[in-house]
Write a protein that holds these residues in place. Sequence first.
Motif, PDB file in Angstrom:
ATOM      1  N   ALA A   1     -74.237  69.378   2.978  1.00 20.77           N
ATOM      2  CA  ALA A   1     -74.094  67.983   2.530  1.00 20.77           C
ATOM      3  C   ALA A   1     -72.810  67.371   3.091  1.00 20.77           C
ATOM      4  N   VAL A   2     -71.732  68.140   3.065  1.00 20.54           N
ATOM      5  CA  VAL A   2     -70.454  67.631   3.595  1.00 20.54           C
ATOM      6  C   VAL A   2     -70.598  67.343   5.087  1.00 20.54           C
ATOM      7  N   ASN A   3     -71.168  68.289   5.841  1.00 20.15           N
ATOM      8  CA  ASN A   3     -71.326  68.083   7.290  1.00 20.15           C
ATOM      9  C   ASN A   3     -72.216  66.876   7.586  1.00 20.15           C
ATOM     10  N   ASP A   4     -73.283  66.711   6.806  1.00 15.10           N
ATOM     11  CA  ASP A   4     -74.178  65.560   6.984  1.00 15.10           C
ATOM     12  C   ASP A   4     -73.376  64.255   6.871  1.00 15.10           C
ATOM     13  N   ARG A   5     -72.514  64.159   5.828  1.00 19.08           N
ATOM     14  CA  ARG A   5     -71.708  62.950   5.645  1.00 19.08           C
ATOM     15  C   ARG A   5     -70.737  62.787   6.814  1.00 19.08           C
ATOM     16  N   LEU A   6     -70.132  63.908   7.245  1.00 17.98           N
ATOM     17  CA  LEU A   6     -69.156  63.823   8.344  1.00 17.98           C
ATOM     18  C   LEU A   6     -69.822  63.394   9.650  1.00 17.98           C
TER      19      LEU A   6
ATOM     20  N   ASP B   1     -52.042  53.783   6.910  1.00 17.60           N
ATOM     21  CA  ASP B   1     -51.979  53.251   8.274  1.00 17.60           C
ATOM     22  C   ASP B   1     -52.173  54.311   9.371  1.00 17.60           C
ATOM     23  N   TYR B   2     -52.938  55.346   9.096  1.00 21.62           N
ATOM     24  CA  TYR B   2     -53.204  56.335  10.150  1.00 21.62           C
ATOM     25  C   TYR B   2     -54.112  55.715  11.220  1.00 21.62           C
ATOM     26  N   THR B   3     -53.925  56.153  12.466  1.00 21.58           N
ATOM     27  CA  THR B   3     -54.693  55.571  13.571  1.00 21.58           C
ATOM     28  C   THR B   3     -56.133  56.069  13.579  1.00 21.58           C
ATOM     29  N   GLU B   4     -56.287  57.382  13.554  1.00 23.63           N
ATOM     30  CA  GLU B   4     -57.631  57.975  13.580  1.00 23.63           C
ATOM     31  C   GLU B   4     -57.721  59.000  12.463  1.00 23.63           C
ATOM     32  N   ILE B   5     -58.960  59.311  12.073  1.00 24.39           N
ATOM     33  CA  ILE B   5     -59.179  60.404  11.126  1.00 24.39           C
ATOM     34  C   ILE B   5     -59.957  61.501  11.865  1.00 24.39           C
ATOM     35  N   TRP B   6     -59.489  62.721  11.728  1.00 28.31           N
ATOM     36  CA  TRP B   6     -60.197  63.863  12.288  1.00 28.31           C
ATOM     37  C   TRP B   6     -60.640  64.738  11.123  1.00 28.31           C
ATOM     38  N   ALA B   7     -61.737  65.470  11.306  1.00 28.75           N
ATOM     39  CA  ALA B   7     -62.185  66.353  10.225  1.00 28.75           C
ATOM     40  C   ALA B   7     -62.794  67.621  10.794  1.00 28.75           C
ATOM     41  N   GLU B   8     -62.489  68.720  10.121  1.00 33.43           N
ATOM     42  CA  GLU B   8     -63.076  70.011  10.499  1.00 33.43           C
ATOM     43  C   GLU B   8     -64.401  70.173   9.759  1.00 33.43           C
ATOM     44  N   LEU B   9     -65.430  70.603  10.469  1.00 33.10           N
ATOM     45  CA  LEU B   9     -66.730  70.836   9.834  1.00 33.10           C
ATOM     46  C   LEU B   9     -66.676  72.091   8.967  1.00 33.10           C
ATOM     47  N   LEU B  10     -67.649  72.197   8.037  1.00 37.00           N
ATOM     48  CA  LEU B  10     -67.750  73.368   7.158  1.00 37.00           C
ATOM     49  C   LEU B  10     -68.853  74.284   7.659  1.00 37.00           C
ATOM     50  N   PRO B  11     -68.884  75.538   7.209  1.00 34.84           N
ATOM     51  CA  PRO B  11     -70.054  76.378   7.510  1.00 34.84           C
ATOM     52  C   PRO B  11     -71.296  75.691   6.950  1.00 34.84           C
TER      53      PRO B  11
END
Length: 329
Positions: free
Chosen positions: A317-322, A300-310
């Motif tokens: 690939a990870v940044n593309d998905r994010l 039940d979290y309100t928002e999701i935040w994510a730190e980008l990778l180098p």
Amino acid sequence: MIILSTSDQDLDRAAQAIQKGLLVVIPTETVYGLGANLWNRHALARVFEAKKRPSFDPLIVHIAKIGDMAEIADTSVPHALRLAERFWPGPLTMVLPKKEKVPELATSGLPTVAVRCPAHPVAMEIIRRSGVPVAAPSANPFGYLSPTRAEHVIAQLGDKVDFIVDGGRCKLGVESTVLDLSVNPPVVLRPGGLPVELLAELIPDIQVFGRSASSPKAPGQLPSHYAPRKALYLIPQGLVSEAGPRPATNSAILCFGQESCHKAKQTGLWAKVLDMSPGMDSVEAASVLFEYMHELDSRDYTEIWAELLPENGLGRAVNDRLYKASFKG
Ligand code: TXA
Ligand code: MG
């Protein structure tokens, strides 16, 4: 829907079901795929229907060995065979001129077909035993997070498929790298499990499709994709504790590395802090990305935040998905 194991008997059952034109979800080293017999148009149509996938988004065709490529694609284009020998089985999808007999439904009417030989013993064995090429998009509703566990598929598509083969967790966790070899120079349409740097060793003039391009050649390139239901916000790498972010109450954050996690916790801004890779390894981060997003999306979290990778190796690939998951188009 019936859940199958990876026992010898169940692999036979899965292979026969595909051959007969049923929909079978199979584990691969990247993500779970929704498999159908390439030669069965009814099965192909059901794939689009199950995913609610627009018919202009072509499927990837999976084969069990390099030798099966020539039946569906022109293997004489520069680099094709050399790349297959070097990187198959593995997370590389090659877009090649298609053979006439490949149904237009699978390629969305394009003159090309995407081909991949997955490096997962269960996928390889099922494809081999089915005796046919297996068209398989990621086994998620169109636009949603890709599944890296059978549980994700059961929750998202369980009632729309015939069988799900439970092979546990997918090791790589992000989809294959899609490389278009039908153009010169070749273009990476989707960064994925095979780092672009490795392809560049063999193809020095390789191009990478830009993030902001406005007319996508394939919907994996649509700006919004791989998305959780909740709003996702991005933070540049290393800037987790800067003054900028103001998350809503009870939000969660995905960090990259112990230091960022520590800083995120210190701010007291987030109700939940998850570390994609304590040792800042982009391969590890890729392997947990979708799993952690599924997890945060289901709580039940309100928002999701994510730190980008180098932006190198699997970080790309990870940044593309994010980026695609965060797009609010
Ligand atoms: O790792 C993977 O590639 C997984 C597993 C199941 O193999 N499959 C996967 O499929 O990610 P899907 O359908 O979710 O993504 C396929 C991508 C899409 O972006 C699609 O538009 C692109 O490949 N594609 C397929 N055929 C193409 C073609 N002829 N030309 C350009 N892009 C194509
Ligand atoms: Mg997909």
